[in-house]
Write a protein that holds these residues in place. Structure first.
Motif, PDB file in Angstrom:
ATOM      1  N   MET A   1       0.775  -1.115  -0.007  1.00 10.67           N
ATOM      2  CA  MET A   1      -0.113  -0.117   0.035  1.00 10.67           C
ATOM      3  C   MET A   1       0.861   1.362  -0.058  1.00 10.67           C
ATOM      4  N   SER A   2       2.256   1.142   0.319  1.00 14.22           N
ATOM      5  CA  SER A   2       3.092   2.232   0.515  1.00 14.22           C
ATOM      6  C   SER A   2       3.552   2.469  -0.928  1.00 14.22           C
ATOM      7  N   ILE A   3       3.710   1.548  -1.842  1.00 14.80           N
ATOM      8  CA  ILE A   3       4.334   1.670  -3.107  1.00 14.80           C
ATOM      9  C   ILE A   3       3.308   2.354  -4.030  1.00 14.80           C
ATOM     10  N   ASN A   4       3.373   3.652  -4.299  1.00 17.63           N
ATOM     11  CA  ASN A   4       2.523   4.467  -4.879  1.00 17.63           C
ATOM     12  C   ASN A   4       3.210   5.666  -5.394  1.00 17.63           C
ATOM     13  N   HIS A   5       2.432   6.420  -6.087  1.00 17.48           N
ATOM     14  CA  HIS A   5       3.212   8.001  -6.584  1.00 17.48           C
ATOM     15  C   HIS A   5       1.610   8.706  -6.990  1.00 17.48           C
ATOM     16  N   SER A   6       1.927   9.951  -7.248  1.00 13.58           N
ATOM     17  CA  SER A   6       0.672  10.606  -7.440  1.00 13.58           C
ATOM     18  C   SER A   6       0.515  11.463  -8.965  1.00 13.58           C
ATOM     19  N   PHE A   7       1.492  10.745  -9.745  1.00 11.44           N
ATOM     20  CA  PHE A   7       1.406  11.250 -11.408  1.00 11.44           C
ATOM     21  C   PHE A   7       0.393  10.511 -12.065  1.00 11.44           C
ATOM     22  N   GLN A   8      -0.409  11.178 -12.863  1.00  9.07           N
ATOM     23  CA  GLN A   8      -1.226  10.484 -13.841  1.00  9.07           C
ATOM     24  C   GLN A   8      -0.405  10.252 -15.066  1.00  9.07           C
ATOM     25  N   LEU A   9       0.160   8.906 -15.369  1.00  6.82           N
ATOM     26  CA  LEU A   9       0.937   8.580 -16.323  1.00  6.82           C
ATOM     27  C   LEU A   9       0.165   7.907 -17.439  1.00  6.82           C
ATOM     28  N   GLY A  10       0.450   7.921 -18.770  1.00  6.02           N
ATOM     29  CA  GLY A  10       0.052   7.287 -19.561  1.00  6.02           C
ATOM     30  C   GLY A  10       0.997   6.790 -20.311  1.00  6.02           C
ATOM     31  N   SER A  11       0.918   5.526 -20.979  1.00  8.92           N
ATOM     32  CA  SER A  11       1.798   5.006 -22.118  1.00  8.92           C
ATOM     33  C   SER A  11       1.502   5.397 -23.643  1.00  8.92           C
ATOM     34  N   VAL A  12       2.307   5.969 -23.921  1.00  7.37           N
ATOM     35  CA  VAL A  12       2.060   6.654 -25.333  1.00  7.37           C
ATOM     36  C   VAL A  12       1.645   5.458 -26.289  1.00  7.37           C
ATOM     37  N   TYR A  13       2.026   4.184 -26.549  1.00  5.41           N
ATOM     38  CA  TYR A  13       1.743   3.427 -27.508  1.00  5.41           C
ATOM     39  C   TYR A  13       0.383   2.763 -27.004  1.00  5.41           C
ATOM     40  N   ASN A  14       0.224   2.727 -25.772  1.00  9.25           N
ATOM     41  CA  ASN A  14      -1.290   2.060 -25.442  1.00  9.25           C
ATOM     42  C   ASN A  14      -2.232   3.237 -25.672  1.00  9.25           C
ATOM     43  N   THR A  15      -1.970   4.365 -25.652  1.00  5.24           N
ATOM     44  CA  THR A  15      -2.666   5.484 -25.650  1.00  5.24           C
ATOM     45  C   THR A  15      -3.213   5.828 -27.238  1.00  5.24           C
ATOM     46  N   VAL A  16      -2.017   5.698 -28.062  1.00  2.00           N
ATOM     47  CA  VAL A  16      -2.546   5.928 -29.521  1.00  2.00           C
ATOM     48  C   VAL A  16      -2.584   4.707 -30.274  1.00  2.00           C
ATOM     49  N   ILE A  17      -2.147   3.533 -30.186  1.00  2.00           N
ATOM     50  CA  ILE A  17      -2.506   2.500 -30.886  1.00  2.00           C
ATOM     51  C   ILE A  17      -3.516   1.533 -30.073  1.00  2.00           C
ATOM     52  N   GLY A  18      -3.731   1.571 -28.884  1.00  2.00           N
ATOM     53  CA  GLY A  18      -4.784   1.122 -28.322  1.00  2.00           C
ATOM     54  C   GLY A  18      -4.454  -0.189 -27.435  1.00  2.00           C
ATOM     55  N   GLU A  19      -3.110  -0.476 -27.462  1.00  2.00           N
ATOM     56  CA  GLU A  19      -2.287  -1.697 -26.835  1.00  2.00           C
ATOM     57  C   GLU A  19      -0.830  -1.137 -26.914  1.00  2.00           C
ATOM     58  N   GLU A  20      -0.037  -1.926 -25.939  1.00  2.00           N
ATOM     59  CA  GLU A  20       1.299  -2.223 -26.080  1.00  2.00           C
ATOM     60  C   GLU A  20       1.846  -2.889 -27.220  1.00  2.00           C
ATOM     61  N   PRO A  21       3.105  -2.652 -27.914  1.00  2.00           N
ATOM     62  CA  PRO A  21       3.444  -3.412 -29.065  1.00  2.00           C
ATOM     63  C   PRO A  21       3.626  -4.922 -28.848  1.00  2.00           C
ATOM     64  N   GLN A  22       3.714  -5.638 -29.730  1.00  2.00           N
ATOM     65  CA  GLN A  22       3.858  -7.090 -29.507  1.00  2.00           C
ATOM     66  C   GLN A  22       5.091  -7.100 -28.939  1.00  2.00           C
ATOM     67  N   VAL A  23       6.245  -6.627 -29.614  1.00  2.00           N
ATOM     68  CA  VAL A  23       7.511  -6.762 -28.833  1.00  2.00           C
ATOM     69  C   VAL A  23       8.134  -5.209 -29.126  1.00  2.00           C
ATOM     70  N   THR A  24       9.134  -5.183 -28.083  1.00  2.00           N
ATOM     71  CA  THR A  24      10.279  -4.147 -28.127  1.00  2.00           C
ATOM     72  C   THR A  24      11.645  -4.663 -28.290  1.00  2.00           C
ATOM     73  N   ASN A  25      11.632  -6.229 -27.942  1.00  2.00           N
ATOM     74  CA  ASN A  25      12.916  -6.654 -27.770  1.00  2.00           C
ATOM     75  C   ASN A  25      12.723  -7.825 -28.323  1.00  2.00           C
ATOM     76  N   TYR A  26      13.534  -8.532 -29.410  1.00  2.00           N
ATOM     77  CA  TYR A  26      13.165  -9.782 -30.249  1.00  2.00           C
ATOM     78  C   TYR A  26      14.616 -10.402 -30.265  1.00  2.00           C
ATOM     79  N   THR A  27      14.963 -11.566 -29.472  1.00  2.00           N
ATOM     80  CA  THR A  27      16.104 -12.113 -29.664  1.00  2.00           C
ATOM     81  C   THR A  27      15.526 -13.673 -29.673  1.00  2.00           C
ATOM     82  N   ALA A  28      16.569 -14.660 -30.000  1.00  2.00           N
ATOM     83  CA  ALA A  28      16.137 -15.980 -30.070  1.00  2.00           C
ATOM     84  C   ALA A  28      15.620 -16.707 -28.559  1.00  2.00           C
TER      85      ALA A  28
END
Length: 675
Positions: free
Chosen positions: A585-612
């Motif tokens: 309950m102590s792990i919190n913050h007061s910022f109202q943050l948004g993820s750019v990709y989730n906001t614009v595209i509607g979801e996070e990308p499928q990948v941002t790191n792609y290795t074997a």
């Protein structure tokens, strides 16, 4: 007085000159690795008696320096199969291990009864396809040998040696395909001696060790106080063979076409080198006497063109909502993969030359600049490369920047530690404030000042051992060079923005550490932003090494963490794990943050790191929703595009294992305080 071994015999040595040149790419500096050393001859070694006495020395090599000569070879035909794309293209994409089907060596037909006799092929696939068209010839038949094969049955067209290639020099090539057995030719351009070392002595082709009489003709040269090795190394003849007096097994009359192009140690391949092999001639000279001690000659693989320009990234535009805002800017975040981590062991599917920093940096720089950003957040920037490459290149492109390296010691050599770099376009912003955050320091402060632990207690030591991972973050306040003016729709324009750039701990077994780092970063940002007015726009970019199902993502997006989340209950399952987190309950913050990709595209990308070994989302661009609005974002290329030129990342097309995130942002106007 000579050194003696335990049996009272004089110690003898063999001298060796190791020389290696990495794959040459147009526009990428090539720096040879030359090293001369001596090996003691062990009387107990049964092979020691076979060493020629003329090749032994009574002492190790004296202090020495090297002289270099580069030669450009003739045009050659590297594949007899006419439908092979590598006959006309020297693009890294076409000469990678992936394009060659996993094979890095060429093949030559050795059957004298085949119409393909002595024809060379770049890989086994081309040889198999060409073999379908071959026919048996008699010793008296004409047209046999060195024939180009076009895939149709019948007599082959004679193309090798006189084929008029339409070389596309905007697409240079590379591959390990020397067709002969000359010791100068191997996949790394490094000759091997009879013992399988990466160096050779006087017994090997292209290497000469001087004896007592061989250097008499050098005695009239100046010593180290006045001579220049390159001036006395060999006569000023542009012909390679005229000095050494021997011919390569496959060069024949073409040997005279090897022309000298440079006597500098570092060579920058040009468009004239594309599609040709180079030879490097190195001499080791005694610093004291100036005499030639040894020399080596090696042949490189063919020179490739630079990689094609990166594909343009399309943008998805966000749906408009609310009044128009103020100034717009483009921001990118990119983990560029530090050289210290770009190893063949980590990425065995990628060619070694494609992992080299010189090759990757040129690709990364073009990709970043092609995005036309105003703010650049980079992670895994190696300290020495920031000084020698990154800062200078981006400064020339109109950017200013700051750097913060991780707090751990370098890996044995100065500069071999990575960190974060943050740049801004000078024409758009100027710097107001700049700070760095060291999570190790925050852990120390949390343990002693907040939790009141005794620094010498086992509890404190365990706490700090768990949290001290050397990660850092950057924080800058940027101000618009041309401030926005008040308008009817934007009465109180905001002209500053706060940018944070970070790279959290990477180990997947430490989700509690990543959560703690995220929480502490947000606490620091809260203190910083609030002290400067609550309406300062904030963006947090970087590699968070956390997927969307983690507590880190929950904390950033929802301002809090669910008490039942596995990441905050690790010590319930493992008594050996020290609890570093406070009550959920102590792990919190007061910022109202948004993820750019989730906001614009509607979801996070499928990948941002792609290795074997891992495929997922680790990178994000976060923004304060009350005073920033994302206008657009560049979607991540689909998997088919990412793997077009490689099994995974990095590849010849993508020079990092991460994909760059790009977004256009707009600063929203502030609200007037009540009168």
């Amino acid at each position: 007085m000579n050194n003696m071994n335990m049996n009272g015999k004089d110690l003898l040595y063999t001298w060796h000159l190791s020389l290696r040149v990495d794959r040459l790419i147009e526009g990428c500096s090539a720096q040879p690795h030359a090293y001369m050393y001596g090996k003691k001859i062990d009387d107990r070694d049964p092979n020691s008696s076979s060493i020629q006495k003329s090749l032994t020395k009574e002492a190790p090599p004296p202090p020495h320096e090297f002289s270099y000569r580069w030669f450009r070879g003739p045009e050659e035909q590297f594949c007899a199969y006419q439908q092979c794309p590598r006959r006309t293209s020297f693009s890294p994409h076409d000469w990678s291990r992936h394009a060659l089907g996993g094979s890095g060596c060429s093949l030559q037909c050795v059957s004298a009864q085949s119409s393909l006799y002595k024809s060379t092929f770049c890989n086994s696939n081309c040889f198999v396809k060409a073999w379908k068209t071959q026919y048996t010839v008699t010793p008296n038949s004409s047209g046999s040998g060195s024939g180009g094969v076009d895939g149709a049955k019948g007599a082959p067209q004679s193309t090798i040696g006189n084929h008029n290639r339409n070389r596309n020099k905007s697409q240079n090539g590379n591959g390990n395909l020397d067709s002969n057995n000359d010791s100068e030719n191997n996949s790394s351009a490094t000759p091997t001696d009879e013992d399988g070392d990466d160096d050779v002595d006087g017994r090997s082709t292209g290497t000469t060790a001087s004896n007592g009489n061989s250097n008499n003709n050098n005695n009239n040269h100046q010593n180290s106080h006045g001579y220049t090795p390159s001036q006395k190394f060999v006569p000023r003849s542009s012909s390679y063979s005229s000095y050494y007096g021997y011919m390569d097994s496959n060069s024949n009359h073409q040997d005279s076409e090897w022309n000298e192009i440079s006597r500098d140690q570092v060579y920058l391949p040009t468009n004239d080198d594309v599609g040709r092999k180079l030879k490097l001639e190195v001499g080791a000279y005694s610093i004291e006497t100036g005499e030639l001690l040894m020399h080596r000659v090696i042949k490189t693989d063919l020179v490739l063109t630079r990689a094609p320009d990166p594909a343009k990234r399309n943008f998805v535009t966000a749906k408009r909502s609310g009044p128009r805002g103020g100034e717009r800017f483009r921001i990118v975040t990119y983990n560029i993969l530090a050289e210290i981590y770009a190893t063949q062991q980590q990425y065995p599917y990628c060619d070694l030359w494609a992992l080299s920093w010189e090759f990757r940096f040129q690709n990364l720089l073009r990709e970043i600049l092609d995005a036309s950003p105003d703010v650049i957040c980079l992670q895994e920037v190696q300290a020495d490369h920031y000084e020698t490459h990154v800062y200078n290149a981006l400064s020339e492109a109109g950017f200013e920047g700051v750097y913060k390296q991780k707090t751990r010691a370098s890996m044995g050599l100065a500069g071999k530690v990575d960190g974060c770099a943050l740049f801004w376009r000078r024409a758009k912003f100027h710097l107001v404030e700049s700070y760095s955050i060291e999570f190790n320091e925050l852990a120390q402060r949390q343990a002693t000042q907040v939790l009141g632990m005794n620094p010498r207690s086992d509890e404190c030591i365990a706490y700090l051992n768990r949290l001290s991972k050397d990660n850092v973050a950057q924080l800058v306040v940027l101000e618009l060079v041309q401030p926005s003016i008040s308008t009817r729709s934007n009465r109180d324009p905001i002209n500053q923005v706060c940018i944070a750039n970070t790279h959290l701990y990477s180990n997947k077994d430490f989700p509690d550490v990543k959560l703690w780092q995220s929480w502490q970063l947000l606490q620091e940002l809260e203190t910083f932003v609030v002290s400067r007015g609550t309406n300062l726009p904030l963006m947090i970019c970087g590699d968070f090494n956390s997927t969307p199902d983690t507590a880190v993502y929950d904390l950033l997006s929802r301002q809090a963490v669910h008490p039942g989340h596995p990441d905050v209950n690790m010590n319930n399952n493992d008594d050996s794990t020290h609890n570093i987190l406070p009550d959920a309950m102590s792990i919190n913050h007061s910022f109202q943050l948004g993820s750019v990709y989730n906001t614009v595209i509607g979801e996070e990308p499928q990948v941002t790191n792609y290795t074997a070994t891992f495929k997922g989302v680790l990178d994000y661009i976060w923004y304060s929703a009350q005073n920033l609005r994302p206008l657009s974002a560049a979607p991540i290329p689909d998997i088919a595009t990412l793997t077009k030129h490689g099994e995974a990342l990095p590849s010849t097309q993508y020079s990092s294992d991460h994909i760059m995130l790009i977004s256009d942002m707009q600063i929203m106007g502030g609200s007037r305080p009540p009168s």
